[in-house]
Write a protein that holds these residues in place. Structure first.
Motif, short mmCIF file in Angstrom:
data_model
loop_
_atom_site.label_atom_id
_atom_site.label_comp_id
_atom_site.label_asym_id
_atom_site.label_seq_id
_atom_site.Cartn_x
_atom_site.Cartn_y
_atom_site.Cartn_z
N GLY A 265 0.82 -1.21 0.00
CA GLY A 265 0.00 0.00 0.00
C GLY A 265 0.85 1.26 0.00
N THR A 266 1.94 1.23 0.75
CA THR A 266 2.87 2.36 0.77
C THR A 266 3.45 2.61 -0.62
OG1 THR A 266 3.47 1.88 3.06
CG2 THR A 266 4.98 3.26 1.81
N ALA A 267 3.86 1.55 -1.28
CA ALA A 267 4.43 1.68 -2.63
C ALA A 267 3.41 2.26 -3.60
CB ALA A 267 4.93 0.33 -3.12
N LEU A 268 2.16 1.80 -3.52
CA LEU A 268 1.12 2.28 -4.43
C LEU A 268 0.87 3.77 -4.26
CD1 LEU A 268 -1.13 1.71 -6.52
CD2 LEU A 268 -2.66 1.28 -4.60
N VAL A 269 0.71 4.22 -3.03
CA VAL A 269 0.46 5.65 -2.79
C VAL A 269 1.65 6.48 -3.25
CG1 VAL A 269 -0.01 7.40 -1.05
CG2 VAL A 269 -1.11 5.17 -0.87
#
Length: 453
Positions: free
Chosen positions: A136-140
């Motif tokens: 999720g961190t990578a996506l944002v």
């Protein structure tokens, strides 16, 4: 030569960096925030009911360490298991599968009949909990314009901190009136529902799609939503101008150039931050109940830690955008003092709760500075893996902290002394963060220069 047509090259990184926060950004941030809210709740929910489980199942205080560590061990392995997969098949499917996974397994904890059963379920749920947070961190990060990247990353994942705090408040309100099972009912059903909703509304990462020519039609549609005025010819070629991406994943890429120093230092910073986070979060209620505080009142310490940590995460965003890693040493220094003070004997209930809140501000602020920073130093083709390995080292700290504390308690080391040891480790984190500050600044400067060229 006549007749030769030059393909239009579109720098997707530049397109993203030129955007203002629009509807697509908010969709990514809000859904990520809500998923992380349940992720944070499910991570610490067992701490709320641990005293009640001991009363019902009659196990020794030393067993709290393995109980707390089981879920955290799963969360440590999750990013490693799914990080490389997310770099191959995409961010969206891994996030949604992981959310469904930990929702189902948290729900299954309602039916646990023994400590061993619960530990197995917490371990399995942890695999999804850890994986979702990393990916999720990578996506944002991959949707965020550079000038507000740290702010947008923290907005998307700060729900982790708030989820634990709201869970503590809920536990304080209801555990005196119902059984511990309600905590797992809530922690299971909500993420299951979010996984279904996310399937229909969550977009795939534009930067990830840039590296997959077979999915450029999907990327074109996404870019038109992101930037309606952008003209995309049918034969357009897409690149990421601010990154040196290779065709295939390589673990060695995590250590290329200045990353050879940055990567291991980030591992240590993550390890120490999450060691503190889960130690203070899970042992402060036990410190209070050992002094005669009721279980619902002791849960307020967890709530204070998480809610003040939420504020710390928000407070750190703009400083990281402006000054890079520079605010982190200060948080380590203040946190070292505060965590040590929690262990001082004779403190009143409200004094310990207040110190728990202040320590949450520092410790969770540090971890979100880690999150916002590490997601910016790796190129897209290894970002999920790079961020995931950082999370894994952090989760190792989250396992070591409660587990080692449980071992020491088994040897009759007082809980007060554990807090003194914890504060000392925060002092070591201060040194590590000081070394990282100039390295991080130079790394980002080089990446920005590459995009300008």
């Amino acid at each position: 030569m006549e007749g030769i047509m030059t393909r239009t090259v579109i720098d997707v990184a530049k397109v993203i960096d030129e955007q203002r926060m629009g509807s697509l950004h908010w969709k990514v941030v809000i859904l990520s925030f809500v998923i992380m809210l349940t992720d944070g709740y499910d991570t610490v929910c067992v701490a709320y009911v641990a005293p009640l489980l001991r009363q019902e199942w009659n196990f020794s205080p030393a067993a709290f360490g393995p109980l707390f560590a089981s879920g955290l061990l799963g969360a440590a392995l999750g990013p490693v298991l799914v990080g490389h997969l997310a770099d191959r098949v995409g961010r969206k499917p891994i996030i949604l599968t992981g959310t469904l996974w930990f929702g189902v397994l948290t729900l299954a904890a309602v039916f646990a009949q023994s400590l061993n059963q619960l530990m197995i379920l917490r371990f399995l749920a942890g695999l999804g909990i850890g994986g979702v947070l990393a990916i999720g961190t990578a996506l944002v990060a991959e949707f965020a314009p550079r000038r507000i990247r740290a702010t947008m990353i923290v907005m998307g994942v700060v729900g982790v901190a708030l989820g634990g705090g709201l869970g503590g408040l809920m536990a304080a309100l209801v555990l005196g009136h119902t059984s511990w099972h309600i905590v797992f009912w809530i922690g299971g059903l909500i993420p299951i529902a979010l996984a279904v909703i996310g399937y229909f509304v969550f977009p795939e990462s534009a930067k990830f799609l840039t590296l997959k020519p077979e999915r450029w039609d999907e990327l074109t549609k996404l870019l038109k939503i992101l930037s309606p005025s952008l003209h995309v010819p049918a034969d357009a070629k897409f690149v990421l101008g601010d990154e040196a991406n290779a065709p295939k994943f390589s673990f060695k890429a995590l250590f290329l150039g200045r990353l050879a120093a940055i990567t291991p230092l980030l591992w240590v910073s993550n390890f120490l931050a999450l060691l503190q986070l889960y130690f203070v979060n899970q042992w402060t209620p036990l410190l209070l109940t050992g002094q005669g505080t009721s279980v619902p009142r002791a849960a307020l310490a967890t709530a204070a830690f998480q809610i003040c940590g939420f504020l710390g995460a928000l407070a750190i965003t703009r400083p990281v955008d402006r000054w890079g890693f520079a605010p982190v040493p200060a948080l380590f220094a203040v946190g070292a003092l505060v965590v040590g003070l929690i262990g001082m004997p004779g403190g009143s209930e409200m004094w310990v709760i207040a110190l728990s809140g202040l320590s949450g501000f520092c410790v969770i602020g540090i971890q979100f500075a880690n999150i916002a920073s590490q997601s910016q130093v790796y190129p897209t083709y290894i970002r999920s893996w790079g961020v995931g390995v950082c999370y894994t080292f952090g989760r190792c700290g989250s396992v070591v902290g409660p587990l080692f504390a449980g071992v020491l308690v088994g040897f009759n080391v007082s809980i007060n002394t554990l807090f003194y040891i914890s504060g000392t480790l925060m002092g070591f984190g201060f040194v590590v963060a000081l070394v990282l500050v100039p390295l991080y600044r130079k790394q980002l400067s080089e990446m920005q220069t590459a995009q300008a060229i």
